[in-house]
Motif scaffolding. Structure first.
Motif, PDB file in Angstrom:
ATOM      1  N   GLN A  15      -8.132  -9.827  -5.318  1.00 20.24           N
ATOM      2  CA  GLN A  15      -7.047  -9.815  -6.294  1.00 20.24           C
ATOM      3  C   GLN A  15      -5.868 -10.695  -5.865  1.00 20.24           C
ATOM      4  O   GLN A  15      -5.316 -11.444  -6.664  1.00 20.24           O
ATOM      5  N   HIS A 259      -5.577 -10.191 -13.589  1.00 17.66           N
ATOM      6  CA  HIS A 259      -5.649  -8.823 -13.069  1.00 17.66           C
ATOM      7  C   HIS A 259      -7.083  -8.309 -13.073  1.00 17.66           C
ATOM      8  O   HIS A 259      -7.859  -8.619 -13.980  1.00 17.66           O
ATOM      9  N   TYR A 282      10.338   1.127  -6.460  1.00 17.01           N
ATOM     10  CA  TYR A 282       9.001   0.701  -6.919  1.00 17.01           C
ATOM     11  C   TYR A 282       8.054   0.753  -5.714  1.00 17.01           C
ATOM     12  O   TYR A 282       8.356   0.202  -4.648  1.00 17.01           O
ATOM     13  N   ALA A 284       4.181   0.114  -4.386  1.00 17.43           N
ATOM     14  CA  ALA A 284       2.853  -0.428  -4.692  1.00 17.43           C
ATOM     15  C   ALA A 284       2.275  -1.071  -3.442  1.00 17.43           C
ATOM     16  O   ALA A 284       2.990  -1.739  -2.684  1.00 17.43           O
ATOM     17  N   GLY A 286      -0.696  -3.047  -3.348  1.00 15.61           N
ATOM     18  CA  GLY A 286      -1.677  -4.104  -3.581  1.00 15.61           C
ATOM     19  C   GLY A 286      -3.049  -3.563  -3.948  1.00 15.61           C
ATOM     20  O   GLY A 286      -3.183  -2.425  -4.412  1.00 15.61           O
ATOM     21  N   SER A 287      -4.066  -4.378  -3.668  1.00 11.35           N
ATOM     22  CA  SER A 287      -5.389  -4.081  -4.217  1.00 11.35           C
ATOM     23  C   SER A 287      -6.362  -3.473  -3.213  1.00 11.35           C
ATOM     24  O   SER A 287      -7.413  -2.992  -3.600  1.00 11.35           O
ATOM     25  N   PHE A 288      -6.031  -3.498  -1.904  1.00 12.37           N
ATOM     26  CA  PHE A 288      -6.988  -3.015  -0.900  1.00 12.37           C
ATOM     27  C   PHE A 288      -6.566  -1.733  -0.184  1.00 12.37           C
ATOM     28  O   PHE A 288      -7.407  -0.975   0.284  1.00 12.37           O
ATOM     29  N   VAL A 313       2.445   3.011  -8.005  1.00 17.87           N
ATOM     30  CA  VAL A 313       1.111   2.571  -8.417  1.00 17.87           C
ATOM     31  C   VAL A 313       0.070   3.297  -7.561  1.00 17.87           C
ATOM     32  O   VAL A 313       0.017   3.106  -6.340  1.00 17.87           O
ATOM     33  N   TRP A 347      -2.193   0.832 -12.380  1.00 21.25           N
ATOM     34  CA  TRP A 347      -1.954  -0.593 -12.080  1.00 21.25           C
ATOM     35  C   TRP A 347      -0.771  -1.016 -12.922  1.00 21.25           C
ATOM     36  O   TRP A 347      -0.679  -0.635 -14.096  1.00 21.25           O
ATOM     37  N   HIS A 365       3.166  -2.873   0.830  1.00 19.21           N
ATOM     38  CA  HIS A 365       2.244  -3.069   1.957  1.00 19.21           C
ATOM     39  C   HIS A 365       2.407  -4.457   2.566  1.00 19.21           C
ATOM     40  O   HIS A 365       1.697  -4.806   3.494  1.00 19.21           O
ATOM     41  N   GLY A 367       1.652  -7.436   1.373  1.00 19.46           N
ATOM     42  CA  GLY A 367       0.740  -8.521   1.008  1.00 19.46           C
ATOM     43  C   GLY A 367       1.603  -9.747   0.723  1.00 19.46           C
ATOM     44  O   GLY A 367       2.758  -9.615   0.288  1.00 19.46           O
ATOM     45  N   ASN A 369       1.579 -12.063  -1.580  1.00 22.24           N
ATOM     46  CA  ASN A 369       2.040 -12.228  -2.968  1.00 22.24           C
ATOM     47  C   ASN A 369       3.165 -11.253  -3.264  1.00 22.24           C
ATOM     48  O   ASN A 369       4.197 -11.629  -3.825  1.00 22.24           O
ATOM     49  N   SER A 370       2.968 -10.003  -2.874  1.00 19.88           N
ATOM     50  CA  SER A 370       4.020  -9.012  -3.112  1.00 19.88           C
ATOM     51  C   SER A 370       5.295  -9.413  -2.378  1.00 19.88           C
ATOM     52  O   SER A 370       6.407  -9.246  -2.892  1.00 19.88           O
TER      53      SER A 370
HETATM   54  N1  UDP Z   1      -0.257  -6.279  -8.453  1.00 19.19           N
HETATM   55  C1  UDP Z   1      -0.091  -5.956  -9.779  1.00 19.19           C
HETATM   56  N2  UDP Z   1       0.009  -4.650 -10.113  1.00 19.19           N
HETATM   57  C2  UDP Z   1      -0.032  -3.639  -9.211  1.00 19.19           C
HETATM   58  C3  UDP Z   1      -0.187  -3.979  -7.846  1.00 19.19           C
HETATM   59  C4  UDP Z   1      -0.286  -5.321  -7.489  1.00 19.19           C
HETATM   60  O1  UDP Z   1      -0.024  -6.839 -10.640  1.00 19.19           O
HETATM   61  O2  UDP Z   1       0.061  -2.478  -9.596  1.00 19.19           O
HETATM   62  C5  UDP Z   1      -0.388  -7.711  -8.098  1.00 19.19           C
HETATM   63  C6  UDP Z   1       0.797  -8.201  -7.327  1.00 19.19           C
HETATM   64  O3  UDP Z   1       1.804  -8.635  -8.233  1.00 19.19           O
HETATM   65  C7  UDP Z   1       0.213  -9.321  -6.491  1.00 19.19           C
HETATM   66  C8  UDP Z   1      -1.227  -8.907  -6.280  1.00 19.19           C
HETATM   67  O4  UDP Z   1      -1.499  -7.883  -7.240  1.00 19.19           O
HETATM   68  O5  UDP Z   1       0.274 -10.540  -7.205  1.00 19.19           O
HETATM   69  C9  UDP Z   1      -1.491  -8.311  -4.910  1.00 19.19           C
HETATM   70  O6  UDP Z   1      -1.473  -9.308  -3.963  1.00 19.19           O
HETATM   71  P1  UDP Z   1      -0.871  -9.063  -2.506  1.00 19.19           P
HETATM   72  O7  UDP Z   1      -1.031 -10.324  -1.754  1.00 19.19           O
HETATM   73  O8  UDP Z   1       0.497  -8.528  -2.595  1.00 19.19           O
HETATM   74  O9  UDP Z   1      -1.775  -7.905  -1.922  1.00 19.19           O
HETATM   75  P2  UDP Z   1      -3.359  -7.684  -1.758  1.00 19.19           P
HETATM   76  O10 UDP Z   1      -3.823  -7.039  -2.992  1.00 19.19           O
HETATM   77  O11 UDP Z   1      -3.967  -9.027  -1.506  1.00 19.19           O
HETATM   78  O12 UDP Z   1      -3.441  -6.760  -0.591  1.00 19.19           O
END
Ligand code: UDP
Length: 467
Positions: A15, A259, A282, A284, A286-288, A313, A347, A365, A367, A369-370
């Motif tokens: 993601q 997404h 807020y 959150a 991330g995805s893992f 999230v 999400w 976390h 990440g 991107n975050s």
């Molecule tokens: N994200 C999102 N909604 C959520 C959680 C995460 O859109 O509820 C997006 C976030 O904006 C980012 C990506 O998912 O662009 C996650 O990337 P990141 O590098 O932060 O973490 P990873 O998922 O690689 O651990």
């Protein structure tokens, strides 16, 4: 008339890679390209299922989403990144080559593919394919330049006896710096040392080395970062070209963002609209990231104890071997429902959330991107890393930029509710922290605005790659 330049963009199947590479695809379209965006078949299905119908039908985007099988069997664990990486090299490379060779003959007006923009992590095969088919190539690194610098320095780290030449594991539990102003890194926190798969570490390490060698020969290495964020790293590793922070999520609502889960836009945004300015925490990861049940409940209680409104999230798979609905007794009644102080979604449209005026801080976390998204929206962080590069990103947030505080575990390894609530309070009341993050936000925006360093770098890249 000659068809416009046509880029084949290939993300790593995670993601945090698909979202920034899709943003890069939109940026290419803004500069006159057409784009074929090749997800793994598995992720292609998820992206299409999570997108709105209008975004999929939006012809103006000139991005064609295509699917390429990654070689995994149905039901196999795609979080096993080592196996996935190896299978992709074997199965995706010939199909991508075929895609390039057959391109150009369709009725949709997409001309022949003229360049490949591949995730750095696919460099070991994607850039070879570009070379074989005679098209230009660039690698895109969607994490910090400092992390890439650690990959580019593998030979030196081996020479200096910092890591093992076979699997990259730490030979000492110490710290090192690649240059005096770069962040201090812990050997144990080098990305390949904390992927959560000791068994496959040597294979992953070899893949990373292969990518480093392959990418060395490509025309450009782009990075979703900006000069002001990692000045020392860009000075020491000038081959890495910062073109960020990407403005993912600021596209018109109809754009495909990539997404994997459908974001709960309406629920999040209308709830945020009803909260006071700069009041919401807020949360959150991330995805893992996954939590054990104990830590999950402690986090719930910490948010409750903070007394602040929060948007949290909770991905369907966030609790290790547990049930995501296993909240502490009475938690949902106390903070959800009538009082409405807490909102939980599976999400979120994170980028829209982070830019909402009600949001005050980001429990993250870390990440990359975050991290970039929090910075460019001027939010202080409670930095709570889980794996891979997130520990280095935490060092940036807490020690280099000083725009966040660490979440620290107690002796039993738990980040307690009292600690969470206390840290949130500290973040909310620290005027210096807010000033610093506002200043960094300003630098981030200046970089991507017309004439800024990332903007200029992207211009230069476009001119070279479309020629
Ligand atoms: N994200 C999102 N909604 C959520 C959680 C995460 O859109 O509820 C997006 C976030 O904006 C980012 C990506 O998912 O662009 C996650 O990337 P990141 O590098 O932060 O973490 P990873 O998922 O690689 O651990």
């Amino acid at each position: 008339m000659a068809p416009p330049p046509h880029a084949l963009v290939i993300p790593y199947p995670a993601q945090g890679h698909v979202i920034p590479l899709l943003e890069l695809a939109h940026a290419l379209v803004d500069r006159g390209f057409t784009v074929t965006f090749a997800n793994s078949e598995f992720n292609h299905r998820r992206v299409v299922a999570a997108a709105t119908e209008s975004s999929l039908l939006d012809r103006s985007s000139r991005i064609r989403l295509v699917a390429v099988p990654d070689g995994m069997e149905p039901g196999e664990d795609r979080n096993n990144l080592v196996r996935l990486t190896l299978l992709m090299a074997e199965h995706m490379a010939p199909r991508v080559e075929d895609l390039i060779r057959r391109s150009g003959g369709d009725a949709e007006g997409y001309g022949p593919i003229t360049c490949v923009v591949a995730d750095y992590n696919l460099g070991m095969w994607a850039l070879d394919v570009a070379r074989r088919t005679g098209v230009k190539s660039a690698a895109i690194w969607p994490a910090s330049a400092a992390l890439l610098a650690s990959l580019l320095s593998i030979d030196k780290l081996v020479q200096d006896n910092i890591i093992d030449p076979e699997d990259g594991s730490a030979l000492s539990q110490g710290t090192f710096q690649l240059s005096p102003d770069m962040p201090v890194m812990q050997t144990a926190h080098l990305a390949w040392n904390c992927i959560g798969n000791q068994h496959g570490q040597a294979a992953m390490f070899r893949c990373l080395i292969a990518s480093v060698r392959a990418v060395d020969k490509c025309d450009f290495i782009l990075c979703n970062s900006f000069h002001g964020a990692e000045q020392a790293t860009f000075a020491r590793f000038p081959q890495i070209l910062p073109v960020g922070p990407f403005l993912t999520g600021e596209r018109k609502k109809a754009a495909v963002v990539g997404h994997f889960w459908r974001p709960e836009d309406d629920a999040c945004m209308s709830w945020l609209d009803a909260q006071p300015a700069r009041s919401v925490v807020y949360v959150a990861f991330g995805s893992f990231t996954m939590f054990d049940t104990r830590q999950f409940r402690e986090l719930a209680l910490g948010l409750e104890l903070s007394g602040r409104p929060f948007l949290w999230v909770v991905r369907p798979d966030i609790v290790l071997g547990g049930d995501v609905h296993d909240y502490p007794d009475g938690f949902v009644d106390r903070v959800g429902g009538a009082s409405g102080r807490g909102m939980v979604v599976a999400w979120s449209p994170q980028q829209r959330v982070l830019s909402h005026p009600s949001v005050a801080c980001f429990v993250s976390h870390c990440g990359w991107n975050s991290t970039m998204e929090g910075v460019r929206n001027g939010l202080p962080f409670l930095a709570w890393p889980y794996f891979a590069d997130q520990f280095v990103n935490q060092v940036y947030i807490c020690d280099v930029w000083k725009v966040g505080l660490r979440a620290e575990a107690d002796e039993a390894g738990v980040i307690t509710k009292e600690h969470i609530a206390g840290r949130v309070e500290e973040l909310m009341s620290d005027a210096g922290m807010r000033e610093r993050v506002e200043a960094l936000k300003k630098v981030a925006h200046e970089s991507i605005n017309h004439g800024g360093s990332s903007h200029r770098n992207f211009d230069m890249f476009i001119e070279a790659i479309k020629a």
